[in-house]
Design an enzyme around this catalytic site. Sequence first.
Site, PDB file in Angstrom:
ATOM      1  N   SER A 128       0.829  -1.201   0.000  1.00 56.49           N
ATOM      2  CA  SER A 128       0.000   0.000   0.000  1.00 56.49           C
ATOM      3  C   SER A 128       0.863   1.250   0.000  1.00 56.49           C
ATOM      4  O   SER A 128       1.939   1.276   0.582  1.00 56.49           O
ATOM      5  CB  SER A 128      -0.910   0.037   1.219  1.00 56.49           C
ATOM      6  OG  SER A 128      -1.650   1.251   1.211  1.00 56.49           O
ATOM      7  N   LYS A 183      -4.530  -6.711   3.256  1.00 51.57           N
ATOM      8  CA  LYS A 183      -4.480  -5.560   2.348  1.00 51.57           C
ATOM      9  C   LYS A 183      -5.895  -5.198   1.882  1.00 51.57           C
ATOM     10  O   LYS A 183      -6.245  -4.018   1.787  1.00 51.57           O
ATOM     11  CB  LYS A 183      -3.589  -5.868   1.138  1.00 51.57           C
ATOM     12  CG  LYS A 183      -3.666  -4.833   0.010  1.00 51.57           C
ATOM     13  CD  LYS A 183      -3.004  -3.520   0.374  1.00 51.57           C
ATOM     14  CE  LYS A 183      -3.394  -2.323  -0.467  1.00 51.57           C
ATOM     15  NZ  LYS A 183      -3.316  -2.408  -1.895  1.00 51.57           N
ATOM     16  N   HIS A 186      -7.595  -3.451   4.661  1.00 52.19           N
ATOM     17  CA  HIS A 186      -6.998  -2.107   4.709  1.00 52.19           C
ATOM     18  C   HIS A 186      -7.734  -1.189   3.733  1.00 52.19           C
ATOM     19  O   HIS A 186      -8.122  -0.077   4.068  1.00 52.19           O
ATOM     20  CB  HIS A 186      -5.505  -2.174   4.353  1.00 52.19           C
ATOM     21  CG  HIS A 186      -4.904  -0.848   3.965  1.00 52.19           C
ATOM     22  ND1 HIS A 186      -5.116  -0.267   2.735  1.00 52.19           N
ATOM     23  CD2 HIS A 186      -4.131   0.024   4.645  1.00 52.19           C
ATOM     24  CE1 HIS A 186      -4.499   0.904   2.689  1.00 52.19           C
ATOM     25  NE2 HIS A 186      -3.892   1.099   3.831  1.00 52.19           N
ATOM     26  N   ASN A 187      -7.926  -1.669   2.515  1.00 50.72           N
ATOM     27  CA  ASN A 187      -8.603  -0.839   1.520  1.00 50.72           C
ATOM     28  C   ASN A 187     -10.057  -0.590   1.895  1.00 50.72           C
ATOM     29  O   ASN A 187     -10.579   0.506   1.671  1.00 50.72           O
ATOM     30  CB  ASN A 187      -8.517  -1.489   0.137  1.00 50.72           C
ATOM     31  CG  ASN A 187      -7.144  -1.352  -0.479  1.00 50.72           C
ATOM     32  OD1 ASN A 187      -6.148  -1.247   0.226  1.00 50.72           O
ATOM     33  ND2 ASN A 187      -7.064  -1.350  -1.796  1.00 50.72           N
ATOM     34  N   GLU A 190     -10.073   2.037   4.379  1.00 51.11           N
ATOM     35  CA  GLU A 190      -9.785   3.291   3.664  1.00 51.11           C
ATOM     36  C   GLU A 190     -11.072   3.868   3.048  1.00 51.11           C
ATOM     37  O   GLU A 190     -11.339   5.077   3.154  1.00 51.11           O
ATOM     38  CB  GLU A 190      -8.736   2.977   2.584  1.00 51.11           C
ATOM     39  CG  GLU A 190      -8.444   4.064   1.586  1.00 51.11           C
ATOM     40  CD  GLU A 190      -7.525   3.522   0.473  1.00 51.11           C
ATOM     41  OE1 GLU A 190      -6.557   2.786   0.775  1.00 51.11           O
ATOM     42  OE2 GLU A 190      -7.791   3.829  -0.707  1.00 51.11           O
TER      43      GLU A 190
END
Length: 477
Positions: A128, A183, A186-187, A190
Amino acid sequence: THAQIGVTGLAVMGRNLARNFARNGYTVAVHNRTASKTRELVEEFGGEGEFVPAETAKEFVEALERPRRLVIMVKAGEPTDAVIEEFAPLLEPGDMIIDGGNAHFADTRRRERELREQGIHFVGTGISGGEEGALHGPSIMPGGSVESYDSLGPMLEKISAKADDGAPCVTHVGPDGAGHFVKMVHNGIEYADMQLIGEAYQLLRDVAGYSPAEIADIFRTWNRGRLDSYLIEITAEVLSHVDAETGEPFVDVVVDQAEQKGTGRWTVQIALDLGVPVSAIAEAVFARSVSGHAGLREASRHLAGPSPRTLGKEEAAAFADKVEQALYASKIVSYTQGFHQIAAGSEEYDWDIDLGKVASIWRGGCIIRAAFLDRITQAYEAQPDLPSLLADQGFADEIAAAQDDWRSVIATAVTQGVPTPAFAATLAYYDSLRAPRLPAALTQGQRDYFGAHTYHRTDRDGTFHTLWGGDRTETSA
Ligand code: NDP
């Protein structure tokens, strides 16, 4: 030559990652399907370190020291499989293929399984930080075997972002698809962060009556406190930007239809499969989707509803303070949900993920980097089996202090007709967890009525069914 690492796929991400390795003293073999890109890289950046350009797959593999470390940075999906098919036959047991693309973790699990049969370590790795991160230090989330991390870890630590305390933003997340799963979440987080910030902005604009430039200043102030984060920082930059052509605030000349590449949607799809309520992320994905339905919005513009009333100057400042409280409380809940999803994935796939460690490697390099993440790490360090971030006394106390303002902001949004789906969803989640009784009891009654789906009783063990169509006696199922 014996390059310590190779990168194939030299678009923005791969090129910058290769340069990052070279700038850190590693000899990097570079390869791209279209060979001209390989030559361009070496011509333009050859002075930054040791590059070994390779035209063919064979040359590329031969340039690598053994065990080989081969990073794939191509378009996620079929191209990744195509590249694996091309390289795997040229590799030997013990070699490592590192997929740094945005792969779906289920694909990573499949690829890892297939390559393991050949003795090849497949290391699905979340990266990232965009192209800047790839060059100057991303947050890196590798999955795969422990052995592969023993070999790769030191190199990844070198090229990764460093947190304020100097710690590298990389850790061995867990086996097979664990890195890509983390990941993905995480997105998703976000997406939720961006939506919450967007809702705060809309309230400051419509209810408080501030201009984009004034809101930028408010965000700058917030960025010096507990909301200190990359996303708040860039929000202020975007809001203070003025369009050169029209002289209007930039945010007013951009079409208000948000696009998405799919990792937020994946997060929600997987959360549904795992049965984890990530309502903030889901609302963020739906909010982008609603924004994109231009025709539907146009056809609905006449629908009845209140128009926001703009506050006076002093009231506006007080309201802005409340919005900060609301944003912080909603953020805690959103991260609570995201970490619940990681815990559930870890449980489902036996990954044994260290949640506090995950928070700590997001402190630098990645899009959601924030001071706040330290708090999450501390919470899990204090109590590794913390069932939920809301069970941490520190977070619970902060929400307790923020909740009057949180509720009041959402009430204002509702009465004035300003949509705040993520604010509202996080508060509803919080209140659902607090509630002594949920209407789920009624739901069970309805299910038993129409489908004989049975229910449990509060006062004794067993499974029961009421004969709704008959004399309504209760039977033991
Ligand atoms: P792209 O996703 O645009 O992919 C372009 C690269 O893929 C080129 O090198 C291209 O080679 C290669 N490629 C495409 N199809 C094939 C194929 N069938 N066989 C061999 N090579 C192929 O590049 P990015 O640099 O933007 O991203 C790379 C990866 O990193 C992606 O998985 C992306 O999701 C991920 N990522 C991107 C981030 C970003 O900010 N952009 C952030 C984090 C991850 P050619 O030059 O020959 O066409």
